[in-house]
Scaffold this motif. Structure first.
Motif, PDB file in Angstrom:
ATOM      1  N   ALA A   1     -11.297  73.027-115.929  1.00  0.00           N
ATOM      2  CA  ALA A   1     -11.003  74.389-116.378  1.00  0.00           C
ATOM      3  C   ALA A   1      -9.569  74.774-116.054  1.00  0.00           C
ATOM      4  O   ALA A   1      -8.872  75.395-116.878  1.00  0.00           O
ATOM      5  CB  ALA A   1     -11.975  75.369-115.728  1.00  0.00           C
ATOM      6  N   ARG A   2      -9.100  74.413-114.860  1.00  0.00           N
ATOM      7  CA  ARG A   2      -7.717  74.718-114.480  1.00  0.00           C
ATOM      8  C   ARG A   2      -6.730  73.982-115.377  1.00  0.00           C
ATOM      9  O   ARG A   2      -5.717  74.544-115.812  1.00  0.00           O
ATOM     10  CB  ARG A   2      -7.475  74.365-113.015  1.00  0.00           C
ATOM     11  CG  ARG A   2      -8.112  75.328-112.022  1.00  0.00           C
ATOM     12  CD  ARG A   2      -7.595  75.098-110.616  1.00  0.00           C
ATOM     13  NE  ARG A   2      -8.011  73.800-110.101  1.00  0.00           N
ATOM     14  CZ  ARG A   2      -9.115  73.613-109.386  1.00  0.00           C
ATOM     15  NH1 ARG A   2      -9.925  74.627-109.115  1.00  0.00           N
ATOM     16  NH2 ARG A   2      -9.422  72.404-108.936  1.00  0.00           N
ATOM     17  N   MET A   3      -7.032  72.725-115.684  1.00  0.00           N
ATOM     18  CA  MET A   3      -6.153  71.944-116.565  1.00  0.00           C
ATOM     19  C   MET A   3      -6.096  72.556-117.959  1.00  0.00           C
ATOM     20  O   MET A   3      -5.015  72.660-118.561  1.00  0.00           O
ATOM     21  CB  MET A   3      -6.653  70.503-116.655  1.00  0.00           C
ATOM     22  CG  MET A   3      -6.493  69.704-115.377  1.00  0.00           C
ATOM     23  SD  MET A   3      -7.176  68.029-115.522  1.00  0.00           S
ATOM     24  CE  MET A   3      -6.138  67.343-116.816  1.00  0.00           C
ATOM     25  N   ALA A   4      -7.251  72.981-118.480  1.00  0.00           N
ATOM     26  CA  ALA A   4      -7.291  73.585-119.812  1.00  0.00           C
ATOM     27  C   ALA A   4      -6.522  74.899-119.832  1.00  0.00           C
ATOM     28  O   ALA A   4      -5.762  75.183-120.771  1.00  0.00           O
ATOM     29  CB  ALA A   4      -8.742  73.809-120.237  1.00  0.00           C
ATOM     30  N   ALA A   5      -6.706  75.725-118.789  1.00  0.00           N
ATOM     31  CA  ALA A   5      -6.006  77.012-118.725  1.00  0.00           C
ATOM     32  C   ALA A   5      -4.501  76.803-118.665  1.00  0.00           C
ATOM     33  O   ALA A   5      -3.731  77.519-119.349  1.00  0.00           O
ATOM     34  CB  ALA A   5      -6.483  77.800-117.503  1.00  0.00           C
ATOM     35  N   LEU A   6      -4.064  75.832-117.873  1.00  0.00           N
ATOM     36  CA  LEU A   6      -2.634  75.583-117.751  1.00  0.00           C
ATOM     37  C   LEU A   6      -2.055  75.021-119.045  1.00  0.00           C
ATOM     38  O   LEU A   6      -0.919  75.356-119.427  1.00  0.00           O
ATOM     39  CB  LEU A   6      -2.374  74.607-116.595  1.00  0.00           C
ATOM     40  CG  LEU A   6      -0.905  74.401-116.222  1.00  0.00           C
ATOM     41  CD1 LEU A   6      -0.262  75.725-115.834  1.00  0.00           C
ATOM     42  CD2 LEU A   6      -0.778  73.396-115.082  1.00  0.00           C
ATOM     43  N   TYR A   7      -2.830  74.191-119.747  1.00  0.00           N
ATOM     44  CA  TYR A   7      -2.375  73.654-121.034  1.00  0.00           C
ATOM     45  C   TYR A   7      -2.105  74.789-122.024  1.00  0.00           C
ATOM     46  O   TYR A   7      -1.056  74.827-122.683  1.00  0.00           O
ATOM     47  CB  TYR A   7      -3.419  72.695-121.603  1.00  0.00           C
ATOM     48  CG  TYR A   7      -3.102  72.222-123.001  1.00  0.00           C
ATOM     49  CD1 TYR A   7      -2.198  71.189-123.220  1.00  0.00           C
ATOM     50  CD2 TYR A   7      -3.700  72.827-124.110  1.00  0.00           C
ATOM     51  CE1 TYR A   7      -1.894  70.770-124.501  1.00  0.00           C
ATOM     52  CE2 TYR A   7      -3.399  72.413-125.400  1.00  0.00           C
ATOM     53  CZ  TYR A   7      -2.489  71.383-125.586  1.00  0.00           C
ATOM     54  OH  TYR A   7      -2.185  70.973-126.860  1.00  0.00           O
ATOM     55  N   ILE A   8      -3.064  75.716-122.128  1.00  0.00           N
ATOM     56  CA  ILE A   8      -2.880  76.844-123.052  1.00  0.00           C
ATOM     57  C   ILE A   8      -1.712  77.714-122.595  1.00  0.00           C
ATOM     58  O   ILE A   8      -0.903  78.180-123.409  1.00  0.00           O
ATOM     59  CB  ILE A   8      -4.179  77.669-123.141  1.00  0.00           C
ATOM     60  CG1 ILE A   8      -5.309  76.809-123.710  1.00  0.00           C
ATOM     61  CG2 ILE A   8      -3.976  78.904-124.020  1.00  0.00           C
ATOM     62  CD1 ILE A   8      -6.669  77.452-123.642  1.00  0.00           C
ATOM     63  N   HIS A   9      -1.605  77.928-121.280  1.00  0.00           N
ATOM     64  CA  HIS A   9      -0.531  78.738-120.711  1.00  0.00           C
ATOM     65  C   HIS A   9       0.846  78.203-121.117  1.00  0.00           C
ATOM     66  O   HIS A   9       1.788  78.975-121.319  1.00  0.00           O
ATOM     67  CB  HIS A   9      -0.678  78.729-119.183  1.00  0.00           C
ATOM     68  CG  HIS A   9       0.459  79.338-118.436  1.00  0.00           C
ATOM     69  ND1 HIS A   9       0.649  80.693-118.350  1.00  0.00           N
ATOM     70  CD2 HIS A   9       1.473  78.751-117.733  1.00  0.00           C
ATOM     71  CE1 HIS A   9       1.741  80.936-117.611  1.00  0.00           C
ATOM     72  NE2 HIS A   9       2.245  79.778-117.233  1.00  0.00           N
ATOM     73  N   GLU A  10       0.959  76.879-121.260  1.00  0.00           N
ATOM     74  CA  GLU A  10       2.249  76.265-121.566  1.00  0.00           C
ATOM     75  C   GLU A  10       2.503  76.079-123.063  1.00  0.00           C
ATOM     76  O   GLU A  10       3.577  75.619-123.457  1.00  0.00           O
ATOM     77  CB  GLU A  10       2.347  74.904-120.868  1.00  0.00           C
ATOM     78  CG  GLU A  10       2.329  74.975-119.352  1.00  0.00           C
ATOM     79  CD  GLU A  10       3.583  75.634-118.775  1.00  0.00           C
ATOM     80  OE1 GLU A  10       4.562  75.821-119.540  1.00  0.00           O
ATOM     81  OE2 GLU A  10       3.579  75.956-117.575  1.00  0.00           O
TER      82      GLU A  10
END
Length: 238
Positions: free
Chosen positions: A183-192
Motif C-alpha cells: 500500500a505504501r509503495m502504491a501510494a508513493l507511486y501515485i504521489h510521484e
C-alpha cells in the motif's frame, strides 16, 4: 447493499491475510455469487433512476430501463456471449502525450460464440438474475423482446452490450510482500506521477492523464491520497 459489500471486502481481506483453506474460500465464493444476484439501485424500485445507463461492465446482475412494448404480456430476455478477444483501447492515441508506456487493451466487440441464455419475465426491466451466474466473464449482448399471449414477438424493448465482469473466485496466489508495504509503495507511486506533481504549480488538472476523464473525482482522490502519504510517509509530508 453497501453494508453487505463492505462485509464481503472484509471477508476477502481476511481470507488473503490468513491464507485460509479451500473450503473457506469456496464458502466465500458462494456467498459472493448469491450477492451478485441483487441488482444495484434498480430503477424499478421507484426510489431512483436506473443508475447504469452508461455503465460498460457489471459484476452484479444488472437491470435496465427498457421500455414496455405495446400489447406485450411478457418479455423474453436473451443473453448472447460475444467472446473475450482483446483490442487496443480507443482512448489510447499514439500522437498524444501519455503516462502509459504501452497501449491499454480492452475487450473487443466480439462476435457471437454460439452460447446464449434466455428467460421470460413480466417486465422489460427485470434484472438478469435468473441467468447471471451461468454466464462466464466476457462481452455479452442482452436483448429484451415483448411477447403476446401466444409467444409471438411484438417488438424489441431494448438491447445492450457490456462486459460480464470477473467474479470473486478464490483461491488466489499468495502476496509477495506485506500488504502494508504494498500500500505504501502504491501510494508513493501515485504521489510521484507527473499528473499529480503538476498540482504544485498548476490550478487545472493535467488532461493528458487518462484517469482525468472524471477530473472532479480525481481531485478528491488526490487529496485523500496525499493525506495518506503525509501520515504513512512523513519524509514526503511537505
Amino acid at each position: 447493499m453497501r453494508h453487505r459489500t463492505l462485509l464481503l471486502i472484509a471477508a476477502v481481506t481476511g481470507l488473503l491475510a490468513c491464507a485460509c483453506g479451500g473450503t473457506e474460500a469456496e464458502r466465500l465464493h458462494r456467498a459472493a455469487m448469491r450477492e451478485y444476484l441483487d441488482p444495484i439501485r434498480p430503477g424499478y424500485e421507484g426510489r431512483n433512476p436506473f443508475w447504469n445507463a452508461f455503465a460498460t461492465k457489471f459484476i452484479y446482475a444488472p437491470a435496465f430501463g427498457f421500455e414496455p412494448v405495446e400489447n406485450a404480456v411478457k418479455y423474453r430476455f436473451t443473453v448472447s456471449h460475444l467472446g473475450t478477444s482483446m483490442v487496443e483501447s480507443p482512448r489510447y492515441r499514439k500522437d498524444a502525450p501519455t503516462e502509459d508506456p504501452e497501449p491499454r487493451r480492452v475487450l473487443g466487440p466480439g462476435v457471437p460464440t454460439g452460447r446464449s441464455w434466455s428467460f421470460e419475465a413480466d417486465s422489460p426491466q427485470q434484472s438478469l438474475a435468473p441467468v447471471w451466474n451461468d454466464i462466464p466473464a466476457g462481452r455479452v449482448r442482452v436483448t429484451a423482446e415483448g411477447l403476446d399471449a401466444s409467444g409471438r414477438v411484438l417488438g424489441k424493448a431494448g438491447e445492450r452490450e457490456f462486459l460480464r465482469d470477473f467474479p470473486f473466485r478464490p483461491p488466489y496466489n499468495g502476496n509477495v510482500r506485506p500488504y502494508a508495504e504494498a500500500a505504501r509503495m502504491a501510494a508513493l507511486y501515485i504521489h510521484e506521477l507527473p499528473a499529480i506533481r503538476r498540482w504544485l504549480t498548476a490550478a487545472e488538472p493535467d488532461m493528458t492523464y487518462r484517469h482525468n476523464t472524471y477530473a472532479c473525482k480525481i481531485v478528491g482522490a488526490t487529496i485523500q491520497l496525499e493525506v495518506l502519504v503525509a501520515k504513512l510517509l512523513p519524509a514526503h509530508r511537505e
